[in-house]
Design a protein around this motif. Structure first.
Motif, mmCIF file in Angstrom:
data_model
loop_
_atom_site.group_PDB
_atom_site.id
_atom_site.type_symbol
_atom_site.label_atom_id
_atom_site.label_comp_id
_atom_site.label_asym_id
_atom_site.label_seq_id
_atom_site.Cartn_x
_atom_site.Cartn_y
_atom_site.Cartn_z
ATOM 1 N N ALA A 153 86.058 53.676 -62.106
ATOM 2 C CA ALA A 153 85.566 54.789 -61.289
ATOM 3 C C ALA A 153 86.731 55.741 -60.787
ATOM 4 N N MET A 154 87.870 55.044 -60.621
ATOM 5 C CA MET A 154 89.061 55.667 -60.377
ATOM 6 C C MET A 154 89.464 56.539 -61.283
ATOM 7 N N LYS A 155 89.462 56.147 -62.712
ATOM 8 C CA LYS A 155 89.687 56.939 -63.710
ATOM 9 C C LYS A 155 88.839 58.268 -63.891
ATOM 10 N N LEU A 156 87.382 57.922 -63.513
ATOM 11 C CA LEU A 156 86.526 59.053 -63.460
ATOM 12 C C LEU A 156 86.848 60.195 -62.495
ATOM 13 N N MET A 157 87.130 59.611 -61.211
ATOM 14 C CA MET A 157 87.697 60.472 -60.073
ATOM 15 C C MET A 157 88.813 61.169 -60.307
ATOM 16 N N SER A 158 89.832 60.606 -61.060
ATOM 17 C CA SER A 158 91.053 61.331 -61.380
ATOM 18 C C SER A 158 90.659 62.524 -62.217
ATOM 19 N N LYS A 159 89.476 62.692 -62.967
ATOM 20 C CA LYS A 159 89.294 63.848 -63.696
ATOM 21 C C LYS A 159 88.579 65.067 -63.141
ATOM 22 N N LEU A 160 88.121 64.639 -61.744
ATOM 23 C CA LEU A 160 87.697 65.851 -60.799
ATOM 24 C C LEU A 160 88.820 66.873 -60.226
ATOM 25 N N THR A 161 88.595 68.050 -60.218
ATOM 26 C CA THR A 161 89.504 68.856 -59.575
ATOM 27 C C THR A 161 89.341 68.680 -58.051
ATOM 28 N N THR A 162 90.272 69.380 -57.442
ATOM 29 C CA THR A 162 90.052 69.182 -55.767
ATOM 30 C C THR A 162 88.812 69.471 -55.160
ATOM 31 N N SER A 163 88.332 70.743 -55.773
ATOM 32 C CA SER A 163 87.159 71.252 -55.267
ATOM 33 C C SER A 163 85.985 70.438 -55.747
ATOM 34 N N GLU A 164 85.935 69.787 -56.881
ATOM 35 C CA GLU A 164 84.659 69.013 -57.193
ATOM 36 C C GLU A 164 84.924 67.853 -56.351
ATOM 37 N N LEU A 165 86.005 67.515 -56.108
ATOM 38 C CA LEU A 165 86.049 65.943 -55.201
ATOM 39 C C LEU A 165 85.708 66.414 -53.817
ATOM 40 N N GLU A 166 85.836 67.303 -53.304
ATOM 41 C CA GLU A 166 85.138 67.717 -52.023
ATOM 42 C C GLU A 166 83.682 67.817 -51.964
ATOM 43 N N VAL A 167 83.177 68.658 -52.947
ATOM 44 C CA VAL A 167 81.785 68.444 -53.151
ATOM 45 C C VAL A 167 81.276 67.397 -53.162
ATOM 46 N N LEU A 168 81.978 66.214 -54.207
ATOM 47 C CA LEU A 168 81.386 64.929 -54.276
ATOM 48 C C LEU A 168 81.613 64.188 -52.993
ATOM 49 N N LYS A 169 82.485 64.435 -52.150
ATOM 50 C CA LYS A 169 82.348 63.924 -50.869
ATOM 51 C C LYS A 169 81.578 64.174 -49.735
ATOM 52 N N SER A 170 81.205 65.303 -50.034
ATOM 53 C CA SER A 170 80.147 65.881 -49.103
ATOM 54 C C SER A 170 78.963 65.429 -49.499
ATOM 55 N N ILE A 171 78.563 65.410 -50.779
ATOM 56 C CA ILE A 171 77.204 64.918 -51.112
ATOM 57 C C ILE A 171 77.154 63.505 -50.789
ATOM 58 N N TYR A 172 78.133 62.831 -50.803
ATOM 59 C CA TYR A 172 78.236 61.209 -50.665
ATOM 60 C C TYR A 172 77.845 61.189 -49.324
ATOM 61 N N LYS A 173 78.234 61.955 -48.350
ATOM 62 C CA LYS A 173 77.966 61.957 -46.814
ATOM 63 C C LYS A 173 76.489 62.253 -46.462
ATOM 64 N N GLY A 174 75.747 62.611 -47.664
ATOM 65 C CA GLY A 174 74.265 62.856 -47.357
ATOM 66 C C GLY A 174 73.946 64.347 -47.221
ATOM 67 N N ASN A 175 75.038 65.372 -47.512
ATOM 68 C CA ASN A 175 74.627 66.620 -47.176
ATOM 69 C C ASN A 175 73.758 67.238 -48.383
ATOM 70 N N THR A 176 73.002 68.102 -48.445
ATOM 71 C CA THR A 176 72.345 68.785 -49.380
ATOM 72 C C THR A 176 73.029 69.745 -50.200
ATOM 73 N N TYR A 177 72.531 70.446 -51.041
ATOM 74 C CA TYR A 177 73.412 71.448 -51.885
ATOM 75 C C TYR A 177 73.782 72.904 -50.950
ATOM 76 N N GLU A 178 72.700 73.021 -50.302
ATOM 77 C CA GLU A 178 72.548 74.045 -49.470
ATOM 78 C C GLU A 178 73.737 73.826 -48.198
ATOM 79 N N GLU A 179 73.706 72.749 -47.837
ATOM 80 C CA GLU A 179 74.562 72.309 -46.735
ATOM 81 C C GLU A 179 75.892 72.617 -47.075
#
Length: 225
Positions: A153-179
């Motif tokens: 999982a860490m290897k996969l996470m390292s492939k994400l850009t900073t922006s993609e990581l922030e999007v993933l974190k927000s979705i992980y927290k339960g936010n919708t795409y709109e949010e």
């Protein structure tokens, strides 16, 4: 001949009384202290300096017994501990033996088993019954599997850009795409584009599969991402 000094810590008074009676009937044993909570148990053990401590896990808190053992071991590392339990739970048994506990006693055990376990612990003989060994090996297998999954999982996470990581974190927290889009001041279509890139990097078809994996591994919690 000196007697084996035993302390008993359990939040159920009847359990304490039962074990006290069993031990007092043995000529080579004596009860030097009892307590009904982990906090009180630490105080009693440090004051009475027993050879063996019988201690429940779940008292004022779910893991009060383990917390008490940790505190006692910081001061007196030579005391032997035996866990008192109702259920033979794999995870708790593994955790107990990892902390240096000598044995565990199911509270419905026979008097013979109780006395034998105390004498065995006093002689510094670790009891690892076949069924317990199997449970512990199972826990080690789980840990190794989780380790492999965490590294992957860490290897996969390292492939994400900073922006993609922030999007993933927000979705992980339960936010919708709109949010997420509103939070990042971009259009929803932009978020969907980033989500598609994240899915490709993780080789998954749905974001909820990625979220499930991260929740199971507690990756964001471990690394405070």
């Amino acid at each position: 001949m000196s007697k084996i000094k035993v302390a008993i810590i359990d939040d159920v008074e009847k359990i304490v009384d039962f074990f006290s009676t069993v031990i007092k009937n043995e000529p080579d044993m004596e009860v030097v202290g009892t307590a009904n909570s982990g906090k009180e148990g630490v105080k009693v053990v440090l004051e009475t300096n027993p050879d063996v401590v019988l201690i429940d896990i779940n008292m004022e808190t779910k893991l009060a017994g383990f917390e008490a053992i940790k505190k006692i071991k910081l001061v007196k590392d030579d005391i032997k501990f035996i866990i008192l339990t109702i259920h033979e739970e794999d995870e708790l048994l593994f955790q107990a033996y990892s902390m240096g506990v000598m044995n565990y006693i199911v509270k419905t055990s026979s008097v013979i088993d109780i006395i034998y376990s105390i004498r065995q612990a006093y002689k510094n003989e670790l009891s690892l019954r076949p069924e317990v060994a199997e449970k512990i090996l199972n826990e080690f297998s789980k840990m190794k599997k989780q380790q492999r999954e965490l590294v992957q999982a860490m290897k996969l996470m390292s492939k994400l850009t900073t922006s993609e990581l922030e999007v993933l974190k927000s979705i992980y927290k339960g936010n919708t795409y709109e949010e997420v889009a509103e939070e990042r001041f971009v259009e929803v279509v932009t978020i969907k584009g980033q989500v598609n890139k994240i899915l490709r990097k993780f080789n998954k078809k749905r974001m909820k599969d990625i979220v499930s994996m991260l929740e199971e591994l507690k990756l964001f919690d471990i690394y405070n991402l």
